[in-house]
Enzyme design. Structure first.
Site, mmCIF file in Angstrom:
data_model
loop_
_atom_site.group_PDB
_atom_site.id
_atom_site.type_symbol
_atom_site.label_atom_id
_atom_site.label_comp_id
_atom_site.label_asym_id
_atom_site.label_seq_id
_atom_site.Cartn_x
_atom_site.Cartn_y
_atom_site.Cartn_z
ATOM 1 C CG ASP B 25 4.156 6.095 -3.928
ATOM 2 O OD1 ASP B 25 5.565 5.601 -3.913
ATOM 3 O OD2 ASP B 25 3.278 5.782 -5.870
ATOM 4 C CE LYS B 95 10.966 2.833 -1.908
ATOM 5 N NZ LYS B 95 9.774 2.936 -2.469
ATOM 6 C CD GLU B 192 6.036 1.501 -1.505
ATOM 7 O OE1 GLU B 192 5.598 0.301 -1.908
ATOM 8 O OE2 GLU B 192 6.429 2.189 -1.304
ATOM 9 C CG ASP B 214 3.000 -2.312 -5.825
ATOM 10 O OD1 ASP B 214 3.023 -2.143 -7.024
ATOM 11 O OD2 ASP B 214 3.268 -0.991 -4.511
#
Lengths: 106, 642
Positions: B25, B95, B192, B214
């Site tokens: 992850d 990211k 994800e 999330d």
């Protein structure tokens, strides 16, 4: 004739078995690997007719008759080596093993 | 000897064939690696027993490297704690920059790095030289790879790396490149939310529709997954790229400042950091207790002592929690579902530990969300399970995971408009074809421009590729049939084929998305597309009216050139020409997309049509006379009967 588990190994196996409907742990040897024989360590979901049953610290160990001679007297241990953890066969029958230790000869 | 793991019945790996596979992850704030050991999926910890690796990399130059010339990268906790001392060389939240060019990145101003851009690629000048986001991600992945190889005792056969469901092709490709640099074999990229669903074993259920909620450190994502006969399909995704746990910290921080009668601007940077840390600790503690004392000593010797209750915290953050519901509703609407269709809700991300978040989710979905697994780890665990299957360590579980394409893919058409071929949220792999035709008489080349995005105009979407189809047979406009096929493979990479149907000439392009080297940019994302939907529609109407008008002009000019002298008296011809110029003029001047210009175009087009009606009738008559002349009545009757 006996196969045993150390207490540590038994605790681990119990933890794994609790998560699935397995009747026990199967130990076997297979002819493969670079030095003759290799161990197999599996969950046993059902016992076969010829299987030999051993009990150690509450864990049922199943072994097929052909594998037993190679494994007789083996103690299965659970060890941690650095970051790596896993099961280890302390097998008195082993005469020689390959460099990586995944296979052996008797 | 080597240490063994217990295998599934009948699938004991032969020596030297045991394939070690991990799930990674790769997060904005934290990264994790997990693997399946003895049928048990576990997060792999480092020597200090830490599972989370902060996604922070600090680069040390040769001079600080203790005399050696080699440059060093420090990854994780050590880098994170150096963040305030060495902000320019300590890179975090990288990211957000993956697969982006400088023009794409709008929220760059709050990152204290020395950005350079070379050939459109974002680079950061550090003590260890220029670093691209791919280099930085590769350093994080390499650290995880080393950790995994030490823990598993062997070389990795492969890894599954998770990416947000909304990542576009360039961002996915950048993630793959980073993995390759880190020496990892990418078995596949996994969305994800899909990974979270796998971790909960939702694939063992027969079927159902699930929501994956999330809420991470800095981003919020909601995904709607559909499971049928063991197959996952992502129905819709949505989110808020600027909503996360950090905002809750800020809320408490603001509360501390105002309650203690401080002025935020007067605080030193050190005090701010101290109070923010206190805020975060309080937030985490309030998940378990009803009230928490907050104590801090400021640099000017003042001591703070406040008590924050859970009720106050809930009240402070009610707006933040409510902000999660709008994207959630949108995702449900995109999927064409209502709340009652959702069978289960999975919580992902540390911020979902907050009781008020759980309560809001439970209230919205009218059910208790799944919370058994650690929300920080759930994505990595799912990725590890998938990696285990893909590495061939498990026979039975042949999951086929369907993902979704995050943004619509289409072609540029005349007028600078985008014709969408594959709509957003289509499941992949997929292939769609559409027929196009030529715009001008005798056109033999067609230029194809592949675009990604939700907006109506080419300039607002992201350009992925351009190529040309040559060798179209010369025909009148609209007669050629060109079939364009869009195909997306399981990794989300796109290939486009154009084929002229009568001759079979064909060209194709595989889109290996460059990191924004193209002239255009993803400057606006989904939210923008919704916000500007109406303006976009007007622009489309105007452009379409312009294209139609140009077609009328072309046809009229061609007719005038052919028969104008023979069939029209000079004053008649002048009238047509006047209307022609008037229409051409309106196309040129009325470029702003409003109702007035669209109406003016339509009026002028109608006027030209009226003016040419008589001319068109005469051309028809002339054509018929020509066809009939010199033929016997019998032959004509025969023709009519036929």
């Amino acid at each position: 004739m006996a196969i045993t588990l150390t207490e540590n190994a038994a605790k681990r196996v119990h933890a794994f078995l609790a998560k699935r409907a397995a009747v026990g742990l199967r130990l076997a040897v297979k002819t493969s690997g670079c030095s003759g024989m290799a161990y197999a360590l599996e969950f046993a979901d059902a016992a076969a007719n010829d299987d030999l049953h051993f009990e150690s610290h509450g864990v049922t160990v199943l072994i097929d008759p052909k594998s037993l001679p190679y494994l007789d007297g083996t103690e299965l241990d659970f060890v941690r080596e650095g970051l790596n953890e896993g099961f280890k066969f302390n097998n008195p029958n082993v005469k020689n093993q390959c460099g990586c230790g995944e296979s052996f000869t008797v | 000897m080597a240490l063994l793991q217990i295998s599934e019945p009948g699938v004991s790996a032969a020596p030297h064939q045991h394939r070690l596979a991990v799930g990674i992850d790769l997060g904005t704030t934290n990264s994790l690696v997990a693997s399946v050991l003895s049928g048990d999926t576990k997060v792999l910890r480092d020597e200090a027993g830490q599972a989370l690796l902060p996604s922070v990399v600090r680069y040390l130059g040769p001079e600080t490297g203790g005399g050696s010339v080699a440059t060093t990268a420090i990854v994780g906790h050590e880098a994170k704690s150096a963040q305030s001392d060495d902000p320019h060389n300590t890179l975090s939240s990288i990211k957000r920059l993956m697969g982006r060019n400088r023009a794409d990145v709008v929220d760059i101003s709050d990152m204290p790095y020395a950005f350079m851009h070379h050939d459109g690629i974002v680079q950061i000048d550090t003590a260890a030289g220029m670093k691209t986001p791919i280099d930085v991600s590769a350093d994080i992945l390499r650290t995880l790879r080393v950790r995994a190889e030490a823990a598993l005792g062997g070389e990795l056969a492969g890894a599954v790396i998770t990416v947000p469901a909304y990542f576009d092709d360039a961002q996915r490709q950048a993630t793959k490149d980073a993995a390759r640099l880190a020496g990892l074999n990418v078995l596949r990229l996994l969305n994800e939310p899909t990974a979270a669903a796998i971790a909960y074993g939702l694939d063992n259920a027969s079927e159902g529709i699930f929501a994956i909620f999330d809420l991470g450190g800095g981003t919020f994502d909601i995904s709607i997954l559909k499971l049928s006969r063991g197959v996952f399909e992502v129905l819709a995704t949505n989110g808020d790229a600027a909503l996360g746990g950090d905002d809750f910290d800020q809320c408490i921080y603001a509360w501390i400042v105002s309650t203690a009668g401080l002025t935020g601007a007067a605080l030193t940077a050190q005090d701010k950091r101290k109070l923010l840390t206190a805020a975060r600790n309080a937030k985490e503690a309030l998940s378990d207790t009803a009230a928490i004392p907050i104590a801090a000593n400021l640099s000017d010797e003042r001591a703070l002592c406040l008590t924050l209750t859970r009720d106050t915290f809930t009240e402070l953050t009610v707006g933040l929690v409510a902000r999660t519901l709008r994207p959630t509703r949108k995702a449900l609407r995109d999927a064409g579902l209502s709340v009652d269709d959702i069978q289960g809700v999975v919580l992902v991300g540390g911020s979902t530990r907050m009781p008020q978040v759980r309560a809001t989710v439970a209230e919205f979905f009218k059910q208790q969300p799944l919370t058994d697994l650690d929300p920080d780890q759930v994505v990595a665990l799912g990725a590890a399970m998938q990696a285990n299957v893909l590495a061939g360590n498990r026979k039975s579980g042949d999951w086929l995971l369907l993902d979704v394409c995050p943004l619509s893919l289409g072609l540029e058409t005349i007028g600078g408009l985008v014709e969408k071929i594959i709509p957003r949220n289509s499941t992949i792999p997929t292939a769609r074809a559409q027929d196009f035709t030529t715009f001008k008489d005798g056109q033999t080349v067609m230029s194809l421009h592949v675009l990604q995005g939700e907006r109506e105009l080419v300039s607002d979407c992201r350009s992925l590729a351009r190529f040309e189809l040559r060798g179209i047979p010369s025909m009148v406009a609209g007669a050629a049939r060109i079939r364009v096929t869009f195909q997306i493979d399981a990794d989300g990479l796109l290939s486009v084929t154009a084929r002229e149907q009568s001759t079979g000439v064909e060209t194709a392009v595989t889109v290996k998305p460059s990191y924004g080297l193209e002239d255009s940019q993803i400057s606006r994302m989904l939210a923008d597309a919704y916000g500007r939907a109406e303006a976009d529609m007007k622009i489309r109407m105007l452009r379409e009216a312009q294209v139609a008008a140009r077609q009328v002009i072309d046809a009229t000019e061609a007719a005038l050139a052919a028969d104008g002298d023979a069939l029209l008296a000079p004053p008649e011809r002048l009238l047509i020409a006047t209307h022609l110029y008037l229409l051409a003029d309106i196309i040129e001047t009325g470029t702003e997309a409003n109702d007035e210009n669209i109406a003016a175009l339509k009026r002028a087009g109608d006027a030209l049509n009226d003016a040419t009606q008589e001319f068109a009738a005469r051309r028809m008559n002339a054509g018929i006379r020509q066809a009939l002349s010199g033929k016997s009545l019998d032959a004509l009757t025969e023709q009519l009967e036929f």
